[in-house]
Design a protein around this motif. Sequence first.
Motif, mmCIF file in Angstrom:
data_model
loop_
_atom_site.group_PDB
_atom_site.id
_atom_site.type_symbol
_atom_site.label_atom_id
_atom_site.label_comp_id
_atom_site.label_asym_id
_atom_site.label_seq_id
_atom_site.Cartn_x
_atom_site.Cartn_y
_atom_site.Cartn_z
ATOM 1 N N ARG A 297 0.753 -1.329 -0.508
ATOM 2 C CA ARG A 297 -0.297 -0.047 -0.122
ATOM 3 C C ARG A 297 1.024 1.369 0.064
ATOM 4 N N MET A 298 1.730 1.080 0.687
ATOM 5 C CA MET A 298 2.680 2.357 0.847
ATOM 6 C C MET A 298 3.034 2.998 -0.717
ATOM 7 N N GLN A 299 3.569 1.610 -1.860
ATOM 8 C CA GLN A 299 4.078 1.760 -3.045
ATOM 9 C C GLN A 299 3.420 3.115 -3.968
ATOM 10 N N ARG A 300 1.545 2.630 -2.953
ATOM 11 C CA ARG A 300 1.301 2.896 -4.610
ATOM 12 C C ARG A 300 0.439 4.213 -4.133
ATOM 13 N N LEU A 301 0.891 5.002 -2.948
ATOM 14 C CA LEU A 301 1.006 6.433 -2.134
ATOM 15 C C LEU A 301 1.320 7.497 -3.474
ATOM 16 N N SER A 302 0.796 8.144 -3.042
ATOM 17 C CA SER A 302 0.256 9.569 -4.685
ATOM 18 C C SER A 302 1.697 9.833 -4.988
ATOM 19 N N LEU A 303 2.667 10.033 -3.280
ATOM 20 C CA LEU A 303 4.113 10.108 -3.719
ATOM 21 C C LEU A 303 4.819 9.664 -4.815
ATOM 22 N N PHE A 304 4.709 7.828 -4.872
ATOM 23 C CA PHE A 304 5.368 7.302 -6.120
ATOM 24 C C PHE A 304 4.732 7.189 -7.236
ATOM 25 N N ARG A 305 3.296 7.165 -7.002
ATOM 26 C CA ARG A 305 2.362 7.149 -7.926
ATOM 27 C C ARG A 305 2.076 7.666 -8.849
ATOM 28 N N VAL A 306 2.617 8.805 -9.362
ATOM 29 C CA VAL A 306 2.940 9.811 -9.785
ATOM 30 C C VAL A 306 4.180 10.318 -11.046
ATOM 31 N N ARG A 307 5.079 10.088 -10.560
ATOM 32 C CA ARG A 307 6.630 9.932 -10.440
ATOM 33 C C ARG A 307 6.549 9.328 -11.767
ATOM 34 N N PRO A 308 6.248 8.111 -11.943
ATOM 35 C CA PRO A 308 6.868 7.849 -14.080
ATOM 36 C C PRO A 308 5.290 8.836 -14.527
ATOM 37 N N PHE A 309 4.436 9.123 -13.761
ATOM 38 C CA PHE A 309 4.457 9.746 -15.316
ATOM 39 C C PHE A 309 4.905 11.194 -15.560
ATOM 40 N N PHE A 310 5.187 11.930 -14.643
ATOM 41 C CA PHE A 310 5.935 12.812 -14.543
ATOM 42 C C PHE A 310 7.161 12.874 -15.232
ATOM 43 N N GLU A 311 8.149 11.700 -15.220
ATOM 44 C CA GLU A 311 9.354 11.331 -16.275
ATOM 45 C C GLU A 311 8.496 11.222 -17.312
ATOM 46 N N LYS A 312 7.966 10.432 -17.830
ATOM 47 C CA LYS A 312 7.372 10.411 -19.112
ATOM 48 C C LYS A 312 7.039 11.786 -19.880
#
Length: 563
Positions: free
Chosen positions: A527-542
């Motif tokens: 669940r911690m890995q699904r927090l928005s802090l981690f969830r949005v990062r790949p999208f902004f990198e793209k």
Amino acid sequence: LNIFASKGVVSTLATISLLSLNDNAAVAFTPTSSTSVPSLRITPIVKNNNVKLYSTVEGDISTQSEPSSPSMALVEHFITEYQQSLDEGSKWATEFGFAEEGEEAPESAFYAIFRAIRQVDAKTNNANGSSDGEKLFGLSGTPFYIPGYVLAKAESKHQNAFCDFFHFPHLAKALEEDFLDAQRGSTNNRKGWQVAAVSQPTGSSFDDARMTLPQVNAALEAGTVIFNNIGAHIPRLAGPTLASTDALSLPGALNMYVTAKGMRTSAPPHTDRQDVLVVQMEGAKRWRVFTPPTDGDVKPNADPFARGKGEDSLPLHTLLDGREGRLGSELLMDVVTREGDVLYIPAGFPHTTDTVEESSEVDYDTSIHLTFNIDTHVWDLDYLAARSAALQRNKVKDALSPQSENRYIGKVNQLPQNIRSQLMDALPLEFLDIVPSDSPDFMNGVAKQLAARCNLVDEATGQSAELPEASYVEALERIHSYGCDILDVHRDMYLAAVEEGRLRKAEAAMTAHLKKDGGEVSMSPERMQRLSLFRVRPFFEKIESLKKDLNSWCVSGESITQE
């Protein structure tokens, strides 16, 4: 209602259109060119629901030419389109699981309101360059305000779908469930808007680093708490953000602003790069909106879409000096938004807010509003960006020669106001909807508009780019491809947040018995890995990767016209 008079009486700062819709009223504002300059002493002269027009206490009217036409047609068209888009919004909400067949969901109304914007824009900003009515977007756009009960009437309800959608307890729950970030805005209306971090880590552990509700409450005592791009982080707000993105066919974002009651300046005067739609969620907020400054020839290095931010300042008293003042701005509207109300402000229009409530009958602790960003300028979907791409691609020297990556500063602001405004116009909203190879007439029409604007720049600067129309089509096709990719990334990011919300709801149902028995449910590593802090990062990198690819294409100099 137009009011003109001599010294000792009044002169309105705007033309106000009162639109009757089944005994309800909405208003749009257009500046008048002949009103007197407002002094710092102002007094309310007209009240219509939450709208106030202010007049000078003293001063003569030097000229009394006819004011510009009121924007009644724009508001009337908008409400009609909103009403007609509600069914389409319901189908969209059902398709994405926000409502069962035959049920209603607030997300459908969010979709409908942005679909209405899309339809209104189609009349004034299209591929063939024709215009029917007031423009909606950009420096020559038209701000408007619609009370919540007018939208409720269009929905055939007692209150509209936006009421009760998001209140402070929803924010408190989101802070408990996730790892959110926020900033606190400054409150000095004489200086540029500055921000500072709200979160104050108390230790090295994960829980110690999270922003807490007490930290947010403490920040509210000093200024507005700003949650940028919150639609990608809070699942409940991801649905409306996805709705705006799909309805407009445009990558957009959602910010949330939380202000304590009684704040004399909740946001100092500033402009935004985005055309924004504000929906008041809780409490109330006073907005003052002005026409864009015309001091570009004096301050060319001031970004018209970022005035009053950082080191640049837009002191309130200079805006209130009116057309004859240094900024040349004019007060367009002074309005208080309450729960369910909608306010639209075009990009580049200065505005300032406060939560000093005159009426003692209005009871609230915090003001919360959502600001939906219509991000044409952010994602290079305007004529200035297309011109820059075509010139770079063909290795042609730019007469406007921007000194930095920000093309909105420098010589472009020394162009005649009408040319600058046209150059900074957004591309038609339907631009990302079409397939270029299947729509040559559309692409050629937009290319002709781009070429015409470039010719105006050439005439004003005395330099000639001499690009063939095929070069403009090529640049537009590349920007179209880039824009579609950016749109897809945003949609995927908001869909991921929506899915996360549904997972959390399912997990809460499975662990409800533990809470009922007084037990504590800890956050699992998964669940911690699904927090928005981690969830949005790949999208902004793209997104960053796509931006670099576009820049590489522009500077590569391999134009089809050179082959």
